[in-house]
Write a protein that holds these residues in place. Sequence first.
Motif, mmCIF file in Angstrom:
data_model
loop_
_atom_site.group_PDB
_atom_site.id
_atom_site.type_symbol
_atom_site.label_atom_id
_atom_site.label_comp_id
_atom_site.label_asym_id
_atom_site.label_seq_id
_atom_site.Cartn_x
_atom_site.Cartn_y
_atom_site.Cartn_z
ATOM 1 N N LYS A 23 0.836 -1.214 0.000
ATOM 2 C CA LYS A 23 0.000 0.000 0.000
ATOM 3 C C LYS A 23 0.871 1.264 0.000
ATOM 4 O O LYS A 23 0.673 2.169 -0.813
ATOM 5 C CB LYS A 23 -0.939 0.012 1.226
ATOM 6 C CG LYS A 23 -1.856 -1.195 1.300
ATOM 7 C CD LYS A 23 -2.780 -1.131 2.488
ATOM 8 C CE LYS A 23 -2.092 -1.210 3.833
ATOM 9 N NZ LYS A 23 -1.407 -2.478 4.099
ATOM 10 N N THR A 78 4.016 1.584 -0.759
ATOM 11 C CA THR A 78 4.827 1.679 -1.980
ATOM 12 C C THR A 78 3.972 2.209 -3.133
ATOM 13 O O THR A 78 4.423 3.053 -3.903
ATOM 14 C CB THR A 78 5.389 0.278 -2.344
ATOM 15 O OG1 THR A 78 6.002 -0.271 -1.183
ATOM 16 C CG2 THR A 78 6.395 0.351 -3.464
ATOM 17 N N ARG A 104 4.669 5.373 6.185
ATOM 18 C CA ARG A 104 5.976 4.751 6.422
ATOM 19 C C ARG A 104 7.110 5.682 6.038
ATOM 20 O O ARG A 104 8.085 5.822 6.769
ATOM 21 C CB ARG A 104 6.108 3.491 5.579
ATOM 22 C CG ARG A 104 5.564 2.283 6.277
ATOM 23 C CD ARG A 104 5.871 1.035 5.503
ATOM 24 N NE ARG A 104 5.266 -0.115 6.145
ATOM 25 C CZ ARG A 104 5.816 -0.737 7.168
ATOM 26 N NH1 ARG A 104 6.969 -0.349 7.642
ATOM 27 N NH2 ARG A 104 5.203 -1.758 7.729
HETATM 28 N N1 LIG Z 1 6.638 -8.105 -5.620
HETATM 29 C C1 LIG Z 1 6.197 -6.933 -5.201
HETATM 30 N N2 LIG Z 1 6.572 -6.447 -4.004
HETATM 31 C C2 LIG Z 1 6.112 -5.238 -3.609
HETATM 32 C C3 LIG Z 1 5.225 -4.480 -4.412
HETATM 33 N N3 LIG Z 1 4.937 -3.330 -3.756
HETATM 34 C C4 LIG Z 1 5.614 -3.381 -2.607
HETATM 35 N N4 LIG Z 1 6.329 -4.517 -2.500
HETATM 36 C C5 LIG Z 1 7.201 -4.936 -1.401
HETATM 37 O O1 LIG Z 1 6.362 -5.462 -0.370
HETATM 38 C C6 LIG Z 1 6.855 -5.103 0.919
HETATM 39 C C7 LIG Z 1 5.771 -4.334 1.688
HETATM 40 O O2 LIG Z 1 5.479 -3.136 1.011
HETATM 41 P P1 LIG Z 1 4.739 -1.911 1.731
HETATM 42 O O3 LIG Z 1 4.520 -0.872 0.709
HETATM 43 O O4 LIG Z 1 5.477 -1.507 2.961
HETATM 44 O O5 LIG Z 1 3.387 -2.620 2.148
HETATM 45 P P2 LIG Z 1 2.202 -2.047 3.075
HETATM 46 O O6 LIG Z 1 0.961 -2.677 2.588
HETATM 47 O O7 LIG Z 1 2.233 -0.570 3.106
HETATM 48 O O8 LIG Z 1 2.611 -2.640 4.475
HETATM 49 P P3 LIG Z 1 2.103 -2.177 5.948
HETATM 50 O O9 LIG Z 1 2.624 -0.795 6.160
HETATM 51 O O10 LIG Z 1 2.715 -3.194 6.853
HETATM 52 O O11 LIG Z 1 0.617 -2.230 5.947
HETATM 53 C C8 LIG Z 1 8.116 -4.266 0.651
HETATM 54 O O12 LIG Z 1 9.236 -5.115 0.737
HETATM 55 C C9 LIG Z 1 7.933 -3.775 -0.767
HETATM 56 O O13 LIG Z 1 9.167 -3.532 -1.421
HETATM 57 C C10 LIG Z 1 4.834 -5.016 -5.690
HETATM 58 O O14 LIG Z 1 4.056 -4.433 -6.450
HETATM 59 N N5 LIG Z 1 5.336 -6.245 -6.023
#
Ligand SMILES: Nc1nc2c(ncn2[C@@H]2O[C@H](COP(=O)(O)OP(=O)(O)OP(=O)(O)O)[C@@H](O)[C@H]2O)c(=O)[nH]1
Length: 354
Positions: free
Chosen positions: A79, A81, A94
């Motif tokens: 999310k 990212t 983050r």
């Molecule tokens: N393969 C893949 N990995 C991704 C993608 N987007 C993010 N990631 C990876 O997934 C992991 C979590 O990404 P975040 O963006 O922190 O995910 P989040 O949903 O915000 O996580 P929380 O803050 O814990 O809710 C990181 O290591 C990113 O680099 C994607 O589109 N594909």
Amino acid sequence: MSEMAPPEVRPKPAIPAKPPHAVPPSASTLSIQGSGGGPSSALLGYIGIDTIIQQMRKKTMKVGFDFNIMIVGHSGLGKSTLVNTLFKSQVSRRSSGWTCERIPKTVEIKSVSHVIEEGGVKMKLTVIDTPGFGDQINNENCWEPVSKYISEQYEKFLKEEMNIARKKRIPDTRIHCCLYFISPTGHSLRQLDVEFMKRLSSVVNLVPVIAKSDTLTPEEKNEFKQRVRKELETSGIEFYPQKEFDEDIEDKNENNKIREAMPFAVVGSDKEYQVNNKRVLGRKTPWGVVEVENPNHCEFAQLRDFLIRSHLQDLKEVTHNIYYETYRAKRLNDNGGLHPLTCSAPAGPSESNV
Ligand SMILES: Nc1nc2c(ncn2[C@@H]2O[C@H](COP(=O)(O)OP(=O)(O)OP(=O)(O)O)[C@@H](O)[C@H]2O)c(=O)[nH]1
């Protein structure tokens, strides 16, 4: 941080002088139409009606505008990212150093704002994150805090509107778009996904996306998209842009294409790589770079174009004219037409962590 508000159209009383760069339209575009749609006749000269566009532009550039986007989905779905990728800057919770190592025991609502400026236009972007959503052993009713937060923002706006001495610009914290992240399982939607989208699609512009689509092969991705679409349909979940809000045939045709392509299967990344002598946002794998803005690799560009380049203003208008208006009318009706300040909001007092 500068004060922001949606652009206001307030034409000057006098006919504006023709701006030096305005080209007078040809006689065929100068016309006057009878109120009953009767025969039109040509105007006798240039008036300057078309300068409204420049006036609106000038005003928007001066005051800027707000855009509030909520991201929902379980932890690690990408999310943060994805919002960073969408706005090409570190706008997520983050990235603002607001991290917590452990998964919260309940759903929390955290918001972070930034002013982004491009081409002289300022946007106050607020990203509302929902850590803890879908991460519990029992995720029943985990949509409730999100729904409550959305209602609270409508209530805040309503109270400001009902004040005798109103602010010149009412701060707008209402959610204009809720991005819901579907896990790329290749299987069915989870019960929680269906429950959340069912409940929330009637109060906010809901845009489902398939997260981390680079983890699916193209065939798996297409099959999964079809399955999700079918499940959304059978569950009666209508996502944005809803058919019933199409304003005309042009809108309908444009939105039909978007609806048919949804939910977009996206990839996010805030890292750049060199590909064919170009810097591109992507994810490096042992087999090459997944380019997030390459339509042959994923549907990120389609999502970005739709949310920011073609529908951003519509997201704001639907929020105000449909969802907020429905909330306002219900609130006033429930209160027997009395001032809503005389009784508390159905959602209760604000307890959110913002
Ligand atoms: N393969 C893949 N990995 C991704 C993608 N987007 C993010 N990631 C990876 O997934 C992991 C979590 O990404 P975040 O963006 O922190 O995910 P989040 O949903 O915000 O996580 P929380 O803050 O814990 O809710 C990181 O290591 C990113 O680099 C994607 O589109 N594909």
